[in-house]
Design a protein around this motif. Structure first.
Motif, mmCIF file in Angstrom:
data_model
loop_
_atom_site.group_PDB
_atom_site.id
_atom_site.type_symbol
_atom_site.label_atom_id
_atom_site.label_comp_id
_atom_site.label_asym_id
_atom_site.label_seq_id
_atom_site.Cartn_x
_atom_site.Cartn_y
_atom_site.Cartn_z
ATOM 1 N N THR A 1 1.909 16.821 -12.837
ATOM 2 C CA THR A 1 2.466 17.399 -14.059
ATOM 3 C C THR A 1 3.198 16.328 -14.844
ATOM 4 O OG1 THR A 1 4.648 17.960 -13.238
ATOM 5 C CG2 THR A 1 2.868 19.500 -12.747
ATOM 6 N N GLN A 2 3.467 16.674 -16.076
ATOM 7 C CA GLN A 2 4.178 15.757 -16.964
ATOM 8 C C GLN A 2 5.483 15.285 -16.322
ATOM 9 O OE1 GLN A 2 3.550 13.571 -19.293
ATOM 10 N NE2 GLN A 2 2.878 15.137 -20.717
ATOM 11 N N ALA A 3 6.139 16.198 -15.625
ATOM 12 C CA ALA A 3 7.430 15.861 -15.044
ATOM 13 C C ALA A 3 7.279 15.011 -13.783
ATOM 14 C CB ALA A 3 8.195 17.134 -14.710
ATOM 15 N N GLY A 4 6.037 14.794 -13.364
ATOM 16 C CA GLY A 4 5.832 13.933 -12.210
ATOM 17 C C GLY A 4 5.797 14.673 -10.897
ATOM 18 N N ILE B 1 17.587 13.003 -16.385
ATOM 19 C CA ILE B 1 16.820 11.980 -15.665
ATOM 20 C C ILE B 1 15.327 12.229 -15.818
ATOM 21 C CG2 ILE B 1 16.301 11.033 -13.385
ATOM 22 C CD1 ILE B 1 19.205 11.535 -12.630
ATOM 23 N N LEU B 2 14.947 13.491 -15.707
ATOM 24 C CA LEU B 2 13.519 13.805 -15.845
ATOM 25 C C LEU B 2 13.009 13.406 -17.225
ATOM 26 C CD1 LEU B 2 13.069 17.267 -14.108
ATOM 27 C CD2 LEU B 2 12.352 15.015 -13.327
ATOM 28 N N LYS B 3 13.803 13.663 -18.225
ATOM 29 C CA LYS B 3 13.354 13.357 -19.585
ATOM 30 C C LYS B 3 13.288 11.859 -19.821
ATOM 31 C CE LYS B 3 14.575 17.627 -21.757
ATOM 32 N NZ LYS B 3 15.746 18.483 -21.972
ATOM 33 N N ASN B 4 14.287 11.171 -19.313
ATOM 34 C CA ASN B 4 14.317 9.729 -19.507
ATOM 35 C C ASN B 4 13.158 9.018 -18.853
ATOM 36 O OD1 ASN B 4 16.467 9.510 -21.103
ATOM 37 N ND2 ASN B 4 17.887 8.762 -19.550
ATOM 38 N N GLU B 5 12.910 9.390 -17.626
ATOM 39 C CA GLU B 5 12.049 8.499 -16.873
ATOM 40 C C GLU B 5 10.565 8.714 -17.144
ATOM 41 O OE1 GLU B 5 11.811 10.517 -12.431
ATOM 42 O OE2 GLU B 5 13.171 8.885 -12.873
ATOM 43 N N SER B 6 10.234 9.803 -17.798
ATOM 44 C CA SER B 6 8.828 9.963 -18.119
ATOM 45 C C SER B 6 8.651 9.996 -19.627
ATOM 46 C CB SER B 6 8.318 11.268 -17.520
ATOM 47 O OG SER B 6 8.861 12.358 -18.198
#
Lengths: 362, 362
Positions: free
Chosen positions: B170-173, B354-359
């Motif tokens: 998924t987009q969120a990894g 963190i989720l938003k930043n890293e992906s």
DNA sequence: CGTTAGCACTCCGCGGGGATGAGTGCTAAC
DNA sequence: GTTAGCACTCATCCCCGCGGAGTGCTAACG
């Protein structure tokens, strides 16, 4: 269903000491009685038992001997006798006769495992659940060690500028993934190339072999400017550097609470804390994994106080050459080994069989 | 940090009943005292308390009123008063003032989350662990619902004649995988083609959207003989058919055992059984997920007897449009909400960030 | 009229003191 | 070698009485 002699404290091992036929009979009877009731066993109870034609007084004599030898102990003067860990070890090593699992149960287990379409991880989890449900204790399953697994496929997905999600699939179908930091930005297209390169290069090798190969190539071809290959090597070495975590599935932790011996709050807490942390479980399972066949660890206070009063019955499963994991049951030492041992044994065989069947080598 | 009014029994909701200033003061004092001691609170203790300048007798009058209204109860005639669930709900809705989390703690949490290189699943697990360790209760984290997640990449790996391992990122990894049965054999090369096709076609869409699109195309192009496309559609529809399991991480289950209110064996077993099975947890978390902000469920015996005496404090986190999961803390109703609420709130914000930043979006 | 002191009452928790009973070890007889 | 008998030891249970905490009520006070 061979019981391999274990090494180290607690593992069931061949015993040198010899006991008279009568002593063996009585020890066996005490353990089997205690397994059912959980209460200390008295001489009267035993003498009334089928197969023992002795008066309570005679039984007491034998019991006193067994206590002297360390096979039994009494909680206090006026209670019956309880088997010690030594007693259990002797029982498991020399007195116990395990029957085969009933056909019904075997078929039931097989059906449960195959019923749902499960990927490997699902199968392992399910195996743990079944072990737990069937034994009424706690099921443990450890997925195969990363380094011993055989590589099937790797995928790289660009995640951000400097981060790449690596998905690693083993021959047995276990999927592990990990985020790695890369020094220079890579596009997805580049990653795809790397992916192709590595998949061609490494499929069918064990992680250990891959590690060796990567190291060799990197040393050899330091001067090579084929950037694709260089990047591929760099990436894969950074993936393989840190092992992925060993993972243990703990199923049915609450089952163990039903056991009267864990009614004590402090004991229960310690046990559940152990389940939470998993580190000790990994250590124990790891030790058992070094041996083939069913392994039995009878909780020893000195070695692992966290699981005092517990026993661990395990067996290894395997999917293909070299790749083995381990599964088993953790319950109170007062456990019907005659049932649990074949259960664990069969579960391990079943899992191995399913793993082998469902994945042809590519 | 708004507390949204929840729906259904147990969820904290706005209360219509009004209490006098004095009653509110006393109720607040009782709850705060009880939160610390866990013992019923008596009138003497209260009257000696800072900020209450009333004699025990006066306090008793107020307490009797509060009991009549259902905010308090007494275990027996000669014990002090204990807050009821209604009392707690009123407290949380109207009396409680939460402070911000201390700077130290905020920084500590942030460091812990970012310290290790974690993939998304690792981050979520870690968040659960931290919630558990910081609150001393049990941390719960649910990964985002499959259908609401945004697709990033899919991979197909041939597993046997008729089985294909599907890895879905998924987009969120978050990586999920699944074994699917296919009717006609496929080579890995064909699968690779399918992979490419689908990745081009679907990246960036939500699972729901993909489902719709696949359905539309399959209806439309029934006659199409482009076998690649046909196969791709068939495969993806069979992947999307069954949702992948919702997954909940339960961290620090043993923490909750430290609470004196769960010293009772039966209660404890029920609780741990609930953790083992997870179904109820999913249900509760799911309900809380429908609302934004911090949600508080104060255990209600009628609705969910399994978690009687417990409260659940949750908040949603999100990575990108639409994709939300939920995390929180489960502890005894006697819980320092003033600390737990901002903790959960901050944890959810942190994870989202963190989720938003890293992906980056691809 | 609200507040408070005083008092009788209730009930939990704790510790002591039999009574019970299960089980043992020892001894002596078979 | 086996067994019956007996004295002895403890854990468990139950009952009882006590102390203490806390209440509700009433009457007095400002």
């Amino acid at each position: 269903m061979p019981f391999s002699p274990g090494s180290g404290t607690g593992w069931v091992d061949a015993m040198s000491e010899e006991l008279s036929e009568r002593s063996r009979l009585i020890l066996k009877a005490i353990i089997e009685d205690y397994t059912v009731t959980g209460e200390p066993v008295g001489s009267r109870t035993l003498s009334r038992r089928e197969g023992i034609n002795l008066s309570p007084a005679s039984v007491r004599n034998v019991m006193a001997d067994l206590e002297e030898l360390g096979y039994l102990s009494s909680p206090h003067t006026s209670a019956g006798r309880v088997p010690t860990e030594k007693g259990y070890r002797f029982y498991v090593a020399s007195l116990l006769r395990v029957r085969q699992l009933s056909r019904d149960l075997r078929e039931y287990l097989r059906r449960e495992c195959q019923l749902r379409e499960l990927d490997t991880e699902g199968l392992l989890r399910e195996a743990g659940r079944i072990l737990s449900a069937t034994s009424n204790y706690t099921g443990l399953v450890m997925v195969p060690r990363f380094t011993t697994t055989v590589f099937r496929r790797i995928e790289f997905v660009r995640f951000s500028e400097t981060r790449v999600l690596v998905v690693f699939i083993t021959q047995a179908g276990i999927v592990q993934h990990k985020l790695v930091e890369v020094s220079e930005p890579l596009t997805q297209a580049e990653l795809d190339e790397v992916t192709n390169y590595l998949n061609q290069e490494f499929t069918g090798l064990s992680v250990q072999e891959i590690k060796r190969r990567v190291a060799r190539q990197m040393a050899q071809e330091r001067a090579i400017f084929d950037s694709l290959q260089r990047r591929a090597l760099l990436l894969s070495s950074s993936v393989l550097q840190h092992d992925l975590d060993d993972r243990v599935f703990v199923e049915g932790a609450s089952n163990i609470l039903e056991q009267p011996e864990f009614a004590d709050l402090a004991v229960m807490k310690r046990l559940l804390r152990t389940f939470d942390q998993k580190a000790l479980l990994v250590e124990l399972l790891d030790k058992a994994q070094q041996v083939e066949g069913v392994q039995i660890l009878i909780g020893s206070a000195e070695a692992h106080s966290e699981i005092e009063g517990c026993s661990l019955v395990t067996s290894c499963y395997s999917s293909d050459r070299g790749t083995t994991g381990i599964l088993g049951v953790l319950g109170p030492t007062r456990m019907p080994y005659a049932m649990v041992i074949p259960l664990v044994d069969y579960a391990a065989r079943l899992v191995s069989e399913i793993l082998k069947n469902e994945s042809d080598t590519i």
